[in-house]
Design a protein around this motif. Structure first.
Motif, PDB file in Angstrom:
ATOM      1  N   SER A  92       0.835  -1.213   0.000  1.00 51.93           N
ATOM      2  CA  SER A  92       0.000   0.000   0.000  1.00 51.93           C
ATOM      3  C   SER A  92       0.862   1.252   0.000  1.00 51.93           C
ATOM      4  O   SER A  92       0.506   2.259  -0.625  1.00 51.93           O
ATOM      5  N   ASP A 102      -5.446  -1.142  -5.161  1.00 55.63           N
ATOM      6  CA  ASP A 102      -4.853  -1.674  -3.936  1.00 55.63           C
ATOM      7  C   ASP A 102      -5.789  -2.709  -3.301  1.00 55.63           C
ATOM      8  O   ASP A 102      -6.740  -2.353  -2.617  1.00 55.63           O
ATOM      9  N   GLU A 103      -5.523  -3.955  -3.565  1.00 53.62           N
ATOM     10  CA  GLU A 103      -6.338  -5.078  -3.074  1.00 53.62           C
ATOM     11  C   GLU A 103      -7.826  -4.821  -3.329  1.00 53.62           C
ATOM     12  O   GLU A 103      -8.641  -4.875  -2.398  1.00 53.62           O
TER      13      GLU A 103
END
Ligand code: ADP
Ligand code: MG
Length: 355
Positions: A71, A196-197
């Protein structure tokens, strides 16, 4: 004849070999403060020298266990964090040297979709406000009075019913909320979308649908993705290349085939052994590796190769010399792998395959 800029609705992908983003030695250290005087007593080395290139229209998967700096990397690519060191070039522009107003313009080219569709959307705003939010900062990208229509177009593009434009986030399912986040991410027609994910918080059955939306958008818009995930299973389908991260470093970088079929870093092999093999005829051909221990603290990473404390192949050199992420000519130009014993991994992999 001078090239005319492509309208927003046609693909912008001119050539897949064109580099859209270059990250060189990206470093982010967070100070650790203590005491009444808030003295700095150390640093969390969240990101510690990561380099890669991203081509127009390609998907680079980034994987690694929780806390390895994924992240932080994503936020650095958006310059949501100021770098401790390193250079970021997007479309030939040195991003970290830009002033405020130039940075504002740059943000059009690179956008982010966050992991959690429940907390990343303001519950008091309607979908119209949320998806249209980027237009507050960049009113020039929509014709005057055309904002609502554009939001509805974006909703259709991500598979949401445009008539739900006045609803609030809680009226949507998790998968639909992530579509809202994606619609907001593409509103400015960026060249790069950092995800991000984006599917980690969703049910497995919904994950594939969201990944399909992203793939469709890539075909339509020629977007490049940096797609972050914590396991190798999720990124395989969508990624052209994959970078594997461990404790703030990238330890292996290769094409989808190289990473999944010919991994040379022991950490990658360990991550892969945790991914279920769907084809029953291939079961048992993969290494069964269970990693010992926890990830060490990024405030005090191990010397030499950061993975050596958990590596079953480690020798003396691994705790003293840090292996670089380089393509090894002696391995027939194999893809970059930061392991002193990448060669042994290749050999054992070959032996395994011919058994
Ligand atoms: P990942 O996304 O791979 O789980 P992160 O990039 O979130 O990892 O975090 C990497 C490391 O940096 C972790 O040890 C985390 O605790 C630390 N970290 C992240 N953000 C901050 C911050 N703002 N201040 C201090 N430490 C941070
Ligand atoms: Mg994260």
């Amino acid at each position: 004849m001078p090239a005319t800029p492509a309208p927003a609705t046609t693909p912008r992908r001119s050539s897949v070999t064109e580099t859209v983003l270059t990250a060189e030695n990206l470093v982010k250290h967070y100070p650790i403060k203590s005491g009444i005087l808030r003295r700095t007593i150390g640093h969390v080395r969240a990101l510690d020298g990561v380099s890669f290139e991203l081509k127009a229209g390609e998907t680079l998967g980034i994987v690694g266990e929780s806390g390895c700096g994924k992240s932080t990397l994503g936020r650095m690519l958006m310059r949501l964090e100021e770098p401790t060191d390193g250079t970021l070039t997007v479309d030939g522009v040195d991003v970290y040297s830009l002033g405020r107003s130039e940075m504002r313009r740059m943000r059009r080219d690179i956008q982010i979709v966050f992991q959690d569709p429940y907390t990343s959307l303001n519950p008091r705003k309607t979908v119209a406000d949320i998806i249209g939010e980027p237009f507050d900062i960049h009113p020039e990208v929509v014709p005057k009075g055309g904002r609502r229509k554009r939001v509805q177009e974006l909703m259709e593009q991500v598979g949401l019913a445009p008539e739900h434009i006045n609803r609030y986030p809680h009226q949507f399912s998790g998968g639909q909320r992530q579509r809202i986040g994606i619609a907001r991410g593409i509103a400015l027609n960026p060249k790069v979308l950092v995800c991000d994910e984006p599917v980690s918080a969703l049910d497995v059955s919904v994950q594939a649908q969201v990944v399909n939306v992203l793939e469709k958008l890539q075909d339509e818009l020629g977007l490049a993705y940096v797609f972050i995930a914590h396991d190798l299973g999720v990124v395989r389908h969508i990624s052209d290349r994959v970078g594997v991260m461990y404790l703030g470093k990238m330890v292996e970088l290769g094409t989808e085939d190289e990473i999944y079929e010919r991994p040379t870093h022991p950490y990658t092999r360990a991550l892969l052994s945790a991914v279920p093999v769907p084809d029953p005829t291939l079961r048992g051909t993969r290494d069964q590796i269970k990693l010992q221990g926890d990830v060490p603290s990024p405030a005090n990473p191990p010397s030499g190769c950061r993975f050596h404390t958990r590596c079953w192949m480690a020798q003396d050199i691994c705790s003293s010399d840090e292996p670089q992420l380089i393509a090894r000519a002696d391995l027939g130009g194999a893809h970059p792998s930061a392991c002193h014993f990448a060669e042994d991994s290749v050999v054992s992999g070959t032996r395994k395959a011919s058994d």
